[in-house]
Write a protein that holds these residues in place. Structure first.
Motif, PDB file in Angstrom:
ATOM      1  N   VAL A 334       0.860  -1.189   0.000  1.00  0.00           N
ATOM      2  CA  VAL A 334       0.000   0.000   0.000  1.00  0.00           C
ATOM      3  C   VAL A 334       0.890   1.230   0.000  1.00  0.00           C
ATOM      4  O   VAL A 334       1.781   1.375   0.836  1.00  0.00           O
ATOM      5  N   SER A 335       0.668   2.118  -0.968  1.00  0.00           N
ATOM      6  CA  SER A 335       1.440   3.351  -1.093  1.00  0.00           C
ATOM      7  C   SER A 335       0.651   4.522  -0.520  1.00  0.00           C
ATOM      8  O   SER A 335      -0.575   4.583  -0.661  1.00  0.00           O
ATOM      9  N   ARG A 336       1.359   5.453   0.095  1.00  0.00           N
ATOM     10  CA  ARG A 336       0.720   6.653   0.638  1.00  0.00           C
ATOM     11  C   ARG A 336       0.721   7.812  -0.350  1.00  0.00           C
ATOM     12  O   ARG A 336       0.376   8.936   0.021  1.00  0.00           O
ATOM     13  N   ARG A 337       1.126   7.541  -1.566  1.00  0.00           N
ATOM     14  CA  ARG A 337       1.174   8.608  -2.565  1.00  0.00           C
ATOM     15  C   ARG A 337      -0.200   9.243  -2.750  1.00  0.00           C
ATOM     16  O   ARG A 337      -1.226   8.552  -2.760  1.00  0.00           O
ATOM     17  N   GLU A 338      -0.204  10.549  -2.917  1.00  0.00           N
ATOM     18  CA  GLU A 338      -1.463  11.282  -3.075  1.00  0.00           C
ATOM     19  C   GLU A 338      -1.897  11.293  -4.539  1.00  0.00           C
ATOM     20  O   GLU A 338      -1.118  11.638  -5.432  1.00  0.00           O
ATOM     21  N   VAL A 339      -3.137  10.883  -4.794  1.00  0.00           N
ATOM     22  CA  VAL A 339      -3.741  10.994  -6.124  1.00  0.00           C
ATOM     23  C   VAL A 339      -5.082  11.704  -5.951  1.00  0.00           C
ATOM     24  O   VAL A 339      -5.595  11.806  -4.833  1.00  0.00           O
ATOM     25  N   PRO A 340      -5.651  12.224  -7.025  1.00  0.00           N
ATOM     26  CA  PRO A 340      -6.923  12.941  -6.879  1.00  0.00           C
ATOM     27  C   PRO A 340      -7.981  12.095  -6.191  1.00  0.00           C
ATOM     28  O   PRO A 340      -8.259  10.969  -6.623  1.00  0.00           O
ATOM     29  N   PRO A 341      -8.577  12.573  -5.111  1.00  0.00           N
ATOM     30  CA  PRO A 341      -9.603  11.804  -4.398  1.00  0.00           C
ATOM     31  C   PRO A 341     -10.920  11.803  -5.160  1.00  0.00           C
ATOM     32  O   PRO A 341     -11.147  12.624  -6.056  1.00  0.00           O
ATOM     33  N   GLY A 342     -11.794  10.876  -4.797  1.00  0.00           N
ATOM     34  CA  GLY A 342     -13.135  10.845  -5.382  1.00  0.00           C
ATOM     35  C   GLY A 342     -13.199  10.221  -6.756  1.00  0.00           C
ATOM     36  O   GLY A 342     -14.231  10.272  -7.422  1.00  0.00           O
ATOM     37  N   ARG A 343     -12.099   9.632  -7.220  1.00  0.00           N
ATOM     38  CA  ARG A 343     -12.082   9.017  -8.537  1.00  0.00           C
ATOM     39  C   ARG A 343     -12.568   7.574  -8.481  1.00  0.00           C
ATOM     40  O   ARG A 343     -12.418   6.893  -7.477  1.00  0.00           O
ATOM     41  N   ALA A 344     -13.121   7.123  -9.600  1.00  0.00           N
ATOM     42  CA  ALA A 344     -13.428   5.703  -9.728  1.00  0.00           C
ATOM     43  C   ALA A 344     -12.116   4.930  -9.835  1.00  0.00           C
ATOM     44  O   ALA A 344     -11.061   5.493 -10.122  1.00  0.00           O
ATOM     45  N   SER A 345     -12.181   3.642  -9.606  1.00  0.00           N
ATOM     46  CA  SER A 345     -10.975   2.818  -9.573  1.00  0.00           C
ATOM     47  C   SER A 345     -10.366   2.658 -10.966  1.00  0.00           C
ATOM     48  O   SER A 345     -11.064   2.677 -11.987  1.00  0.00           O
TER      49      SER A 345
END
Length: 402
Positions: A334-345
């Motif tokens: 599991v990575s803690r990298r930040e990606v845009p939240p609220g996106r579909a998988s």
């Protein structure tokens, strides 16, 4: 798209304004109309962002387009699949520079000139390059403002000040509509744990944001302003045929695929480099028509899979990890990298869409695509979104180790 906005005026190539001609866009090269014609085969270009020369703190020298390159992007127009592909080349990539020995890719331009820089990238990738495009520091700023700004997710608070380079970065985390000045800050920031590699991935994000802007219904109306806006910001040896190919591709609304040159961090004589992983690079470059990669699919037990929350809960992350373990995957983290939240998988592979599709089938959710925007430490990255509901197995195996 991005190439359309860069294969434009320069001392070598001087292009006038885009203008309507019937139902098609045209451009003018040395006073001659250039009509859009997509290339008949895939063609590659090298786009390099040239760093400014500061003679005194905060004072830039006249632009000569021979400084180090802050960013390098190999761009392919593929008319067969109607796809525009980009390959981010980290500036610290370790390469052989004839007459100088081993060095960083970003020094190829000042040491070898633009043609030598092109040959260096051709040796590195095994791909033939049609032409080069050099973009100065103002190019990102002017292009972004001409498009009315771009929408980008800033993954962390970015704060950095360098008076000598007249660089002041102050961006806050979250979705932002960036002006030209702010977009320049976004693509130049490199003061985090990933350094130049993180910056190269943010530059991919910027290119995607530009593509979304130009592919929007209002995007075509903005194409006409680009040649004049970028006239003083570019030097290129591209010709009328290249501009015609870029126009032709843009008018067919191609899909965009972004890739990243795979490798690892390396320290040599106290110098920090990015060392290309030749085996992984063959798989990535096969998407560009490079030497074919091994046809056999990789064993899932050897695949490194990164899980990143893009809106999914901790419980969903745990269920995804368990499902992959049951399917035979053993190198999951599991990575803690930040990606845009609220996106579909989504399931991302820097090697191929088929590899991403295989993981997607095992999970039973998400969209699979070839992309270099995943973790550089993984073969496949799963963005675990709000819709992450792993497919159940008929017979359950052992749970992953805690």
């Amino acid at each position: 798209m991005f190439l359309l906005s860069t294969l434009l005026p320069a001392p070598v190539v001087a292009v006038g304004q885009l203008a309507p001609a019937g139902s098609h866009a045209t451009a003018r090269l040395h006073g001659v109309a250039v009509t859009p014609h997509p290339p008949t085969r895939a063609v590659n270009y090298l786009i390099a962002g040239v760093a400014p020369d500061y003679r005194a703190p905060g004072v830039r020298a006249p632009e000569h387009f021979r400084g180090n390159t802050d960013s390098l992007l190999l761009l392919q127009l593929d008319p067969v699949s109607n796809t525009v592909r980009t390959l981010s080349l980290p500036r610290d990539t370790r390469v052989w520079l004839p007459g100088f020995g081993w060095g960083k890719l970003n020094s190829a331009l000042p040491r070898l000139g633009p043609d030598g820089m092109v040959r260096t990238v051709e040796r590195l990738t095994g791909l033939h390059l049609q032409a080069y495009v050099l973009v100065n520091l103002d190019g990102v700023r002017h292009l972004t403002d001409a498009l009315g700004g771009v929408d980008i997710y800033v993954p962390q608070n970015m704060t950095y000040d360098d008076t000598a380079a007249n660089l002041h970065i102050h961006l806050t985390k979250g979705w932002r509509h960036l002006s030209g000045v702010q977009a320049e800050q976004f693509v130049r920031f490199r003061h985090d744990a990933m350094g130049d590699i993180g910056r190269a991935q943010r530059q991919q994000t910027f290119v995607n944001a530009l593509a979304r802007r130009l592919l929007a219904p209002s995007g075509a109306a903005r194409l006409g302003v680009l040649p004049g806006v970028l006239q003083r910001d570019i030097r290129t040896n591209a010709g009328a045929r290249d501009l015609s190919a870029a126009l032709g591709m843009a008018l067919h609304w191609p899909r965009v695929e972004t890739f990243f040159l795979p490798g690892r961090f390396l320290t040599v004589n106290r110098g920090s480099f990015w060392e290309m992983d030749a085996t992984a690079a063959r798989r990535t470059l096969a998407n560009f028509g490079g030497a074919p990669a091994t046809a056999a699919a990789r064993d899932v037990r050897a695949l490194r899979v990164a899980l990143i929350s893009s809106g999914g809960t901790a419980a969903q992350l745990a269920r995804v990890q368990e499902r992959l373990w049951q399917a035979g995957y053993r190198r999951i983290f599991v990575s803690r990298r930040e990606v845009p939240p609220g996106r579909a998988s989504a399931v991302l592979s820097n090697a191929s869409a088929s590899e991403a599709s295989r993981v997607r089938r095992d999970l039973g959710f998400g969209v699979a695509r070839a992309s270099g925007q995943g973790s550089v430490y993984a073969d496949v990255t799963v963005w675990v979104g709000w819709d992450a509901v792993p497919r159940p197995l008929a017979s359950r195996g052992k749970a992953p180790p805690k």
